[in-house]
Design a protein around this motif. Structure first.
Motif, PDB file in Angstrom:
ATOM      1  N   LEU A 171       0.720  -1.143  -0.199  1.00 58.53           N
ATOM      2  CA  LEU A 171       0.136  -0.046   0.028  1.00 58.53           C
ATOM      3  C   LEU A 171       0.888   1.194   0.013  1.00 58.53           C
ATOM      4  O   LEU A 171       0.457   2.235  -0.695  1.00 58.53           O
ATOM      5  N   ARG A 172       1.833   1.227   0.832  1.00 57.03           N
ATOM      6  CA  ARG A 172       2.873   2.358   0.950  1.00 57.03           C
ATOM      7  C   ARG A 172       3.533   2.590  -0.365  1.00 57.03           C
ATOM      8  O   ARG A 172       3.637   3.808  -1.162  1.00 57.03           O
ATOM      9  N   VAL A 173       4.102   1.565  -1.089  1.00 56.15           N
ATOM     10  CA  VAL A 173       4.633   1.691  -2.425  1.00 56.15           C
ATOM     11  C   VAL A 173       3.778   2.117  -3.408  1.00 56.15           C
ATOM     12  O   VAL A 173       4.197   2.878  -4.322  1.00 56.15           O
ATOM     13  N   TRP A 174       2.427   1.635  -3.485  1.00 58.07           N
ATOM     14  CA  TRP A 174       1.518   1.958  -4.406  1.00 58.07           C
ATOM     15  C   TRP A 174       1.348   3.580  -4.398  1.00 58.07           C
ATOM     16  O   TRP A 174       1.295   4.271  -5.350  1.00 58.07           O
ATOM     17  N   SER A 175       1.113   3.954  -3.061  1.00 52.84           N
ATOM     18  CA  SER A 175       0.856   5.263  -2.651  1.00 52.84           C
ATOM     19  C   SER A 175       2.138   6.319  -3.173  1.00 52.84           C
ATOM     20  O   SER A 175       1.878   7.490  -3.645  1.00 52.84           O
ATOM     21  N   GLU A 176       3.265   5.737  -3.046  1.00 56.73           N
ATOM     22  CA  GLU A 176       4.582   6.732  -3.381  1.00 56.73           C
ATOM     23  C   GLU A 176       4.547   6.753  -4.929  1.00 56.73           C
ATOM     24  O   GLU A 176       4.896   7.727  -5.469  1.00 56.73           O
ATOM     25  N   GLU A 177       4.127   5.622  -5.604  1.00 56.18           N
ATOM     26  CA  GLU A 177       4.216   5.386  -7.228  1.00 56.18           C
ATOM     27  C   GLU A 177       3.165   6.598  -7.646  1.00 56.18           C
ATOM     28  O   GLU A 177       3.308   7.015  -8.704  1.00 56.18           O
ATOM     29  N   LEU A 178       2.143   6.655  -6.807  1.00 55.92           N
ATOM     30  CA  LEU A 178       1.041   7.489  -7.469  1.00 55.92           C
ATOM     31  C   LEU A 178       1.518   8.950  -7.447  1.00 55.92           C
ATOM     32  O   LEU A 178       1.308   9.722  -8.349  1.00 55.92           O
ATOM     33  N   VAL A 179       2.096   9.283  -6.186  1.00 56.64           N
ATOM     34  CA  VAL A 179       2.339  10.608  -5.999  1.00 56.64           C
ATOM     35  C   VAL A 179       3.775  11.203  -6.746  1.00 56.64           C
ATOM     36  O   VAL A 179       3.720  12.341  -6.899  1.00 56.64           O
ATOM     37  N   THR A 180       4.488  10.152  -7.194  1.00 64.03           N
ATOM     38  CA  THR A 180       5.713  10.471  -7.801  1.00 64.03           C
ATOM     39  C   THR A 180       5.575  10.311  -9.468  1.00 64.03           C
ATOM     40  O   THR A 180       6.549  10.735 -10.213  1.00 64.03           O
ATOM     41  N   SER A 181       4.322   9.844  -9.872  1.00 67.72           N
ATOM     42  CA  SER A 181       4.011   9.923 -11.375  1.00 67.72           C
ATOM     43  C   SER A 181       3.150  10.874 -11.841  1.00 67.72           C
ATOM     44  O   SER A 181       2.008  10.664 -11.382  1.00 67.72           O
ATOM     45  N   PRO A 182       3.678  11.807 -12.611  1.00 72.47           N
ATOM     46  CA  PRO A 182       2.632  12.938 -13.008  1.00 72.47           C
ATOM     47  C   PRO A 182       1.576  12.475 -13.796  1.00 72.47           C
ATOM     48  O   PRO A 182       0.307  12.840 -13.650  1.00 72.47           O
ATOM     49  N   THR A 183       1.608  11.402 -14.476  1.00 75.59           N
ATOM     50  CA  THR A 183       0.750  10.834 -15.273  1.00 75.59           C
ATOM     51  C   THR A 183      -0.487  10.031 -14.452  1.00 75.59           C
ATOM     52  O   THR A 183      -1.610  10.379 -14.531  1.00 75.59           O
ATOM     53  N   ARG A 184       0.033   9.180 -13.630  1.00 71.92           N
ATOM     54  CA  ARG A 184      -0.938   8.548 -12.435  1.00 71.92           C
ATOM     55  C   ARG A 184      -1.583   9.933 -11.581  1.00 71.92           C
ATOM     56  O   ARG A 184      -2.783   9.556 -11.329  1.00 71.92           O
ATOM     57  N   LEU A 185      -0.784  10.744 -11.298  1.00 73.45           N
ATOM     58  CA  LEU A 185      -1.267  11.561 -10.280  1.00 73.45           C
ATOM     59  C   LEU A 185      -2.437  12.443 -10.977  1.00 73.45           C
ATOM     60  O   LEU A 185      -3.453  12.895 -10.439  1.00 73.45           O
ATOM     61  N   ALA A 186      -2.209  12.988 -12.161  1.00 73.61           N
ATOM     62  CA  ALA A 186      -3.124  13.485 -12.939  1.00 73.61           C
ATOM     63  C   ALA A 186      -4.414  12.846 -13.140  1.00 73.61           C
ATOM     64  O   ALA A 186      -5.617  13.300 -13.021  1.00 73.61           O
ATOM     65  N   ALA A 187      -4.292  11.558 -13.417  1.00 73.33           N
ATOM     66  CA  ALA A 187      -5.440  10.535 -13.654  1.00 73.33           C
ATOM     67  C   ALA A 187      -6.444  10.712 -12.323  1.00 73.33           C
ATOM     68  O   ALA A 187      -7.530  10.565 -12.408  1.00 73.33           O
TER      69      ALA A 187
END
Length: 101
Positions: A66-82
């Motif tokens: 869960l922590r890794v997924w959250s970190e990937e979400l906030v560090t990926s501009p594409t995923r964060l924008a989606a």
């Protein structure tokens, strides 16, 4: 006091929305190459993904994933924008016809 030995776990998850992750199961990795390939095909067919996590137990592995997924979400501009776009749709005001008396 000693810590329990760490082992590898597969944390299988799905993303019902771009802003959400749900852990489906935490399991030991397949035992051989054929089982690995078969399990990967099953995950792909079901739309699930998996993280391979080294942790002392299933609960810790799920927490780490869960922590890794959250970190990937906030560090990926594409995923964060989606995710932001999806969340913005939830905050749209609903309109209702005016009531007349």
């Amino acid at each position: 006091m000693t810590s329990p030995p760490e082992r590898q776990w597969w944390v299988v998850y799905q993303e019902p929305t771009p802003a959400e992750m749900e852990v489906v199961t935490v399991e030991l990795p397949p035992g051989d190459d054929a089982a690995h390939d078969r399990r990967c095909a099953e995950l792909e067919a079901s739309g699930h993904c998996a993280y391979v996590i080294t942790a002392p137990d299933e609960d810790a592995a799920g927490d780490i994933a869960l922590r890794v997924w959250s970190e990937e979400l906030v560090t990926s501009p594409t995923r964060l924008a989606a995710a932001d776009a999806y969340l913005a749709t939830l905050n749209q005001p609903t309109t209702r016809p005016l009531e007349t008396t």
